[in-house]
Design a protein around this motif. Structure first.
Motif, PDB file in Angstrom:
ATOM      1  N   ARG A 171       0.824  -1.122  -0.057  1.00  0.00           N
ATOM      2  CA  ARG A 171      -0.121  -0.093  -0.006  1.00  0.00           C
ATOM      3  C   ARG A 171       0.886   1.229  -0.044  1.00  0.00           C
ATOM      4  N   PRO A 172       1.733   1.495  -1.041  1.00  0.00           N
ATOM      5  CA  PRO A 172       2.240   3.093  -1.115  1.00  0.00           C
ATOM      6  C   PRO A 172       1.116   3.903  -1.185  1.00  0.00           C
ATOM      7  N   THR A 173       1.779   4.967  -0.843  1.00  0.00           N
ATOM      8  CA  THR A 173       0.902   6.439  -0.786  1.00  0.00           C
ATOM      9  C   THR A 173       1.301   7.269  -1.852  1.00  0.00           C
ATOM     10  N   ASP A 174       2.055   6.951  -2.894  1.00  0.00           N
ATOM     11  CA  ASP A 174       2.375   7.840  -3.959  1.00  0.00           C
ATOM     12  C   ASP A 174       1.089   8.010  -4.976  1.00  0.00           C
ATOM     13  N   PRO A 175       0.397   9.006  -4.934  1.00  0.00           N
ATOM     14  CA  PRO A 175      -0.735   9.419  -5.743  1.00  0.00           C
ATOM     15  C   PRO A 175      -0.472   8.977  -7.298  1.00  0.00           C
TER      16      PRO A 175
END
Length: 298
Positions: free
Chosen positions: A73-77
Motif C-alpha cells: 500500500r504505497p502512498t504515491d498518488p
C-alpha cells in the motif's frame, strides 16, 4: 452459489518492486481471472462470489490490486492511474502462466477489463463485464438521474455539501446510505465478504481515481470513455447488469451495441451485486455463457 472458501494457493508476486498477492482456486485448464471493483477495495467480495466456479471445472484467480488488501500500500498518488493497473494485470497473468483467460471485471474492474482487452486482445478467450460502463460522462448523467429520485430538497442539500467538501456530514451520509441500499446492494444485511472488503477500503486510490463516494465523481476517471473503441474488442463478451444498478441498464445497452460480439443480461431484483442479490439468476447466466465459449469441460 457464492461461498466463503480458502484459496488453494496464495501467491506473492513482484510487480515493479511492489508485492501483489494473488489467490487461486481450483486447477482447471480454463481460467477466470477476476478484476474487482474499487479502486482500493480488497478482492474478498469478488473472489468469494466466484470461487464456486471451481465446481464446474474452472480455475478462478483473483488478486489484491496495488494499494489494497494484502498487497503493498504505497502512498504515491502518481501510481493511481488505469494504465499502471493494466500493466499490473498483465504481469499477474504472465507471472502465473495463466495463458489465455476469461477476464471478469466488476464495476471499476470492468473499466480495467476494457482497457486490458484493448491492450491485450490476444490474451483473452472471453470478456465478462459486470455492473460497469464504458463511458463515465454518460454514466454520471445517469447517476444524477438516480440522485434526483431522492427529491429536489435532498439533491440541493447534497450539492451544497459537495461544494463545501463536507462529505462526512451526517445528512449527506444519510442520502448516500439510501442510494447505496437502492443501487449498490439491495439486501437488508450485506454479505460478510462485502463487509470485509468495505472495512478495509483504501481511500487513497479511490479518491484519486473516482471520488468521495459512488455517486459523486471527482477523480481522474471522471472523463474516462472507451465507448468509441469497443468495436476493437473481438472476443465474446457477456455484460451483466442489475435492473436497479448504479451503472444502469442504459449504459450496459450502449456497451452491447458498441461491441462486436456481445450479449446482455439484465438481472431483475438486483442492483450492483447480482451475485449476492439474485444468485439464482446470475450464476446460470454466467455459466451458460462460459460453457458456450469453452465447450464441455472434463
Amino acid at each position: 452459489m457464492w461461498r466463503e472458501s480458502e484459496p488453494d494457493e496464495r501467491i506473492e508476486l513482484d510487480v515493479d518492486g511492489y508485492t501483489i498477492v494473488a489467490y487461486s482456486f481450483g486447477f482447471g485448464d480454463e481460467t477466470v481471472l477476476c478484476l474487482n471493483g474499487g479502486p482500493g477495495l480488497p478482492c474478498d467480495y469478488l473472489r468469494e462470489a466466484h470461487c464456486c466456479l471451481v465446481d464446474h471445472g474452472y480455475r478462478v484467480v483473483a488478486f489484491d490490486q496495488l494499494g489494497c488488501g494484502e498487497s503493498d500500500r504505497p502512498t504515491d498518488p502518481s501510481l493511481w492511474n488505469i494504465s499502471r493497473y493494466v500493466a499490473e494485470t498483465e504481469t499477474v497473468r504472465q507471472s502465473l502462466n495463466l495463458g489465455k483467460v476469461h477476464l471478469l471485471g466488476h464495476s471499476w474492474g470492468g473499466w480495467l477489463g476494457i482497457e486490458y482487452a484493448l491492450a491485450y486482445p490476444d490474451e483473452l478467450k472471453s470478456l465478462i463485464l459486470e455492473d460497469t460502463v464504458a463511458d463515465m460522462p454518460a454514466s454520471i448523467a445517469e447517476l444524477d438521474r438516480l440522485r434526483a429520485a431522492l427529491g429536489s430538497e435532498t439533491v440541493a442539500m447534497m450539492q451544497r455539501h459537495e461544494a463545501e467538501g463536507s462529505y462526512d456530514h451526517p445528512e449527506y451520509q444519510a442520502a448516500i446510505t439510501l442510494l447505496n441500499y437502492r443501487h449498490v446492494c439491495r439486501l437488508g444485511q450485506w454479505p460478510a465478504p462485502v463487509m470485509r472488503s468495505l472495512a478495509d477500503w483504501n481511500q487513497g486510490p479511490y479518491r484519486e481515481m473516482q471520488g468521495p463516494n459512488e455517486f459523486h465523481y471527482t477523480g481522474n476517471l471522471k472523463d474516462w470513455s472507451r465507448l468509441g473503441d469497443l468495436w476493437r474488442i473481438p472476443v465474446p463478451t457477456l455484460i451483466t447488469c442489475g435492473a436497479h444498478d448504479e451503472f444502469t441498464p442504459a449504459g450496459a445497452l450502449k456497451m452491447k451495441l458498441a461491441l462486436q460480439n456481445a450479449e446482455l443480461k439484465v438481472i431483475p431484483n438486483a442492483s450492483h451485486m447480482p451475485f449476492y442479490e439474485a444468485p439464482e439468476t446470475y450464476y446460470p447466466a454466467l455459466l451458460d455463457f462460459l460453457s458456450r465459449v469453452t465447450g464441455p469441460l472434463p
